[in-house]
Every structure is written in C-alpha cells, then in structure tokens.
Design an enzyme around this catalytic site. Sequence first.
Site, short mmCIF file in Angstrom:
data_model
loop_
_atom_site.label_atom_id
_atom_site.label_comp_id
_atom_site.label_asym_id
_atom_site.label_seq_id
_atom_site.Cartn_x
_atom_site.Cartn_y
_atom_site.Cartn_z
N ALA A 17 -3.71 -56.88 5.06
CA ALA A 17 -4.48 -55.63 5.03
C ALA A 17 -5.22 -55.42 6.36
O ALA A 17 -6.03 -56.25 6.76
CB ALA A 17 -5.46 -55.65 3.87
N ARG A 40 -2.95 -39.03 3.66
CA ARG A 40 -1.79 -39.87 3.95
C ARG A 40 -0.48 -39.27 3.43
O ARG A 40 0.55 -39.33 4.08
CB ARG A 40 -2.04 -41.22 3.29
CG ARG A 40 -1.43 -42.35 4.01
CD ARG A 40 -1.97 -43.65 3.46
NE ARG A 40 -3.12 -44.12 4.19
CZ ARG A 40 -3.77 -45.24 3.92
NH1 ARG A 40 -3.39 -45.99 2.91
NH2 ARG A 40 -4.79 -45.62 4.65
N HIS A 66 3.55 -48.56 0.98
CA HIS A 66 2.33 -49.25 1.42
C HIS A 66 1.49 -49.78 0.25
O HIS A 66 0.93 -50.87 0.32
CB HIS A 66 1.51 -48.27 2.25
CG HIS A 66 0.20 -48.81 2.73
ND1 HIS A 66 0.10 -49.93 3.53
CD2 HIS A 66 -1.08 -48.39 2.52
CE1 HIS A 66 -1.18 -50.17 3.81
NE2 HIS A 66 -1.92 -49.26 3.18
N ARG A 83 -4.57 -43.41 -3.84
CA ARG A 83 -5.72 -44.30 -3.64
C ARG A 83 -6.47 -43.93 -2.35
O ARG A 83 -5.85 -43.65 -1.32
CB ARG A 83 -5.22 -45.74 -3.52
CG ARG A 83 -6.27 -46.77 -3.19
CD ARG A 83 -5.61 -48.09 -2.90
NE ARG A 83 -4.71 -47.95 -1.78
CZ ARG A 83 -5.01 -48.27 -0.52
NH1 ARG A 83 -6.19 -48.75 -0.22
NH2 ARG A 83 -4.12 -48.13 0.44
C1 SIN Z 1 -4.60 -48.70 7.17
O1 SIN Z 1 -5.21 -49.51 7.85
O2 SIN Z 1 -4.09 -47.68 7.63
C2 SIN Z 1 -4.46 -48.95 5.69
C3 SIN Z 1 -5.76 -48.96 5.02
C4 SIN Z 1 -5.60 -48.85 3.55
O3 SIN Z 1 -4.49 -48.62 3.07
O4 SIN Z 1 -6.60 -48.94 2.84
#
Ligand code: SIN
Length: 482
Positions: free
Chosen positions: A46, A263, A319, A354
Amino acid sequence: MRHVVVLGSGAAGLAAALGAARAGAEVTLAYPGEGIDASPGSTQLAQGGIAAALGPGDSPEAHALDTVAAGAGLVDKRAAEHLARRGAGEVEALLAAGFPADPGLSLEAAHRVARIVHAGGDRTGAALHRFLAGRVLEEPRIRHAPGTRLRSLVLRDGTVAGLDTADGTRLTGDAVVLATGGYCGVYPRSTGAPGAIGTGIVAAARAGALLADMEFVQFHPTVLEGTGHLISEAVRGAGAHLVDGEGRRFLFDTDPRGELAPRDVVSAGVCRALDAGPVWLDARHVPDLPGAFPGITARLAEAGIDWTRQLVPVAPAAHYSMGGVVTDLSGRTTLPGLYAVGEVARTGVRGANRLASNSLLEALVFGAAAGEASASAGEWVAPAVSGEFLDVALPGPGPDGDARDAIAAGLGVERTGEGIVRTLAALDGPGGDAASIGRLMAAAAQSRTESRGAHRRLDHPDTDPAQARPILLRATEGVTTC
Ligand code: SIN
C-alpha cells in the site's frame, strides 16, 4: 479461556490478533509463509496512507461524510461514522506508541481536508506492517501457525469451529477471524498481492455466509503499463499530468477536475484514450520525485525509466475489491463463530467506491474490534441486512482454472450485459476459487442494470435511484457440509 484462530497476517489480521490477545484470548495466528514477513500481502504494497480526522478544521463527522459521498449511495452511514470516530482514536494511539509517521497530513482526491498520515513517503503500508508485526511478535498470547493455506471452514452444529488446511491439517478454535484479503488477484494485472483470489470469501460462502457488493472493483488509473506496479494517486496530487501521444491532457474533455477527478472517472478516461494509443504520466515537473516517492522511483528505475526526465506509460489495473463477506461493526458475519476483517470483509464503509486511504484505517479499526469481540463468548447476533438476494451456484473446489482472461474481458473498467454473459459462460467449466469469485462478481454485475461508482455499464450508463441497495449473494451448489 477462549481460543481464537486468526487467518492472515496483513494489517487487519495483525490488528485482530492483538485485539483478541489483549482482550484475554489465546490466539493462533495462521499465515501462508514461513513467517509474518514471508507472507506478503496487499498491506505491504500500500502506497497511500492512513486517513484519520486529526487535523485542525477536521472532524470524524466530516470524514464520515466524505466516505459516504465517495461510495455512490451504497455506504452504510453508521459504519462510516464508526470508522471515522474509532479510526481517529486508533491512529492517535498508533502515533503515541511511536509509529514513524512523516510530518504533517496530506490531501487526497475526494477528501475535503488534509487528513492522510504517511510513513516513508510512499511506503506507508510496509511501515504499518512492520510496526504491527513487531508488537505481535512481543505478545506472548499469540502462537504462530506458519505455512497455513485455507481449504475450508469447519462447522460444528452450525457454528464455525476451525478450519481445514490445504495440507490436510485442522486448526480448531472458539472463533475464526478471516483476514485473507480481497479478490483483485483474479485479474491478469492487479496492484495487490497476486495470491489474493478471494479464497476466504469462497470458503465463507461455501460454509453459508452471506456476501455483498461483489460487482464493485476499484481500478487504479495509473499503473505502469504491462505490470501491476502502482504509481500512487499522490503523484497526481503533487501535480503530475496524464497525457496522450500528442501531449494533450485529455481528461479535461470529460471532467473539469482532470487528473484529480474520482478514480473511476480517471480510469474510464484512460481506458478510452488507450483505444487510440499509449497514455503517459508526465511527472517531470514535480519537485523532488525521489525524495517524495522513493519506492516508486526505485521500481521505475528497475524498469529502466527515469521519471524525472521521462514519461511513464500507464494503464488501469485492478486495485481494491469492495465486495466480500457481510459483517457488522465488530466483524461478525452471518455465520456464528466467523468474523471477517480487511479486504475479505464487506463492512459497509466502501459502498460502490472506497474512499482513498480508508483501507489501512479500516483494517486497524475493524481488525481491533473483531479481535476484541471474538475473545468473549455471548449470543451471536448476525448483522442486519436488506437488499436484493441472489443465489449463485459455485463450481466445486478444485485446481484454479484459467478464469483470469474471462474475468478481465467481461468485468473490467467498463462492462456490458453481453460481455458479462460471455464471462459467465466461460466460467461454467473451471472449478477453483478464481472461477467461483468470477461467477459471484458476474452474477451481481449482471443484476445491477445501472452504472454506479466503480460498476460502469455501457448499456446502462445512468445511475438508477431505485437500485441504491446492495446485492446480497448466497452460494447454493458447491456448499461445504461438515
Ligand atoms: C494510491 O496511493 O494511489 C492508492 C491509495 C489507496 O488506494 O488508498
């Protein structure tokens, strides 16, 4: 004394083991590798941080409202408030205990204020994992069961009483906490752990637990083309652009927020642009890339790219999976004796989309709560649920068929009814966990005849207010009887 079996050693599993041990239980922490560090999961990968309402001008109420707004009508408001309120306390306690956070709080898309705690720049997950693992290793009530791979849950008189492993052994306990991760690994390219193919979700469904929201998968728009290597949203937050072959910032054609749109919007825009040619992330003008993003810089260097001088080819990849085993605020599932935490669970805080950086927080909050709850005996009150119910026949257990291509073809960023039907047909033959997950996802995606959050149907482009309810799934055939 109660004996709790925790399966999984990501942030959620470690938080659950600590919670149960502190509440007085004997804990067996089981994981697939030789040690906690040798069981790499999505936590360690992460890059985003931990969202928490700690800054001036912020409040748990504001954090909960942002969580609800991101979830496109499907977030459980009570769960979001619980996450934000208890989350602020958990993160404060983590900082007080010496978690090596970077100074300050940062801002991410869809958060109204700066509330993201980072550690090691883009290595927050790895730092959190190291920190929790250190505490687990100091806890005398936690025994370790390395080399454990889940085959099925063991039921005694309708209550989960342990698990059978792939190598034929059995672990028994008064309660089992599943922390086995999500199901993005069923796609050919994902940013999480490749082994995350929903094994815990399938085992729970076969044992009779209820699932929900399986149609929702978050695709990250900036993943190094042809790989699963994430390039954090924080890079766009720091000013990087997405451009087509002519250097044009094409995202502004569809959304005035451009690269900082939600996103799902950015992923859909990148997908469409890829039909015409490569898409590039241009971060050359962002100051101090190696200092701010050391992990990404190193990973790109391994791929032969110096992003301080070169463009980076990107494409969306799976993801984070929003669906999973339905739980209440303490991680209790609909099956007595079974708790679920982390990405395997469907707690109600994600809805159709999310909110960024809520997942490590969710692991801490719901992991600790489930650990504490599992340590005490008491009447089992199953989570209250309402929505549309679907019965899905799962293929029998068996070796994983090659389900990935069929899943990617029909259940990608953009879907159609015809494509979903083709995926269901292709998944009719193969057995195993990936095919089972594909069938669950496809059944829910077929039933949701609208576009909402991360579920985008080209044949149903609008959001239908009448469908603002979860799709709940029960396994029929393929159910384990013990
Ligand atoms: C990211 O760093 O772009 C992902 C962060 C996330 O999915 O919470």
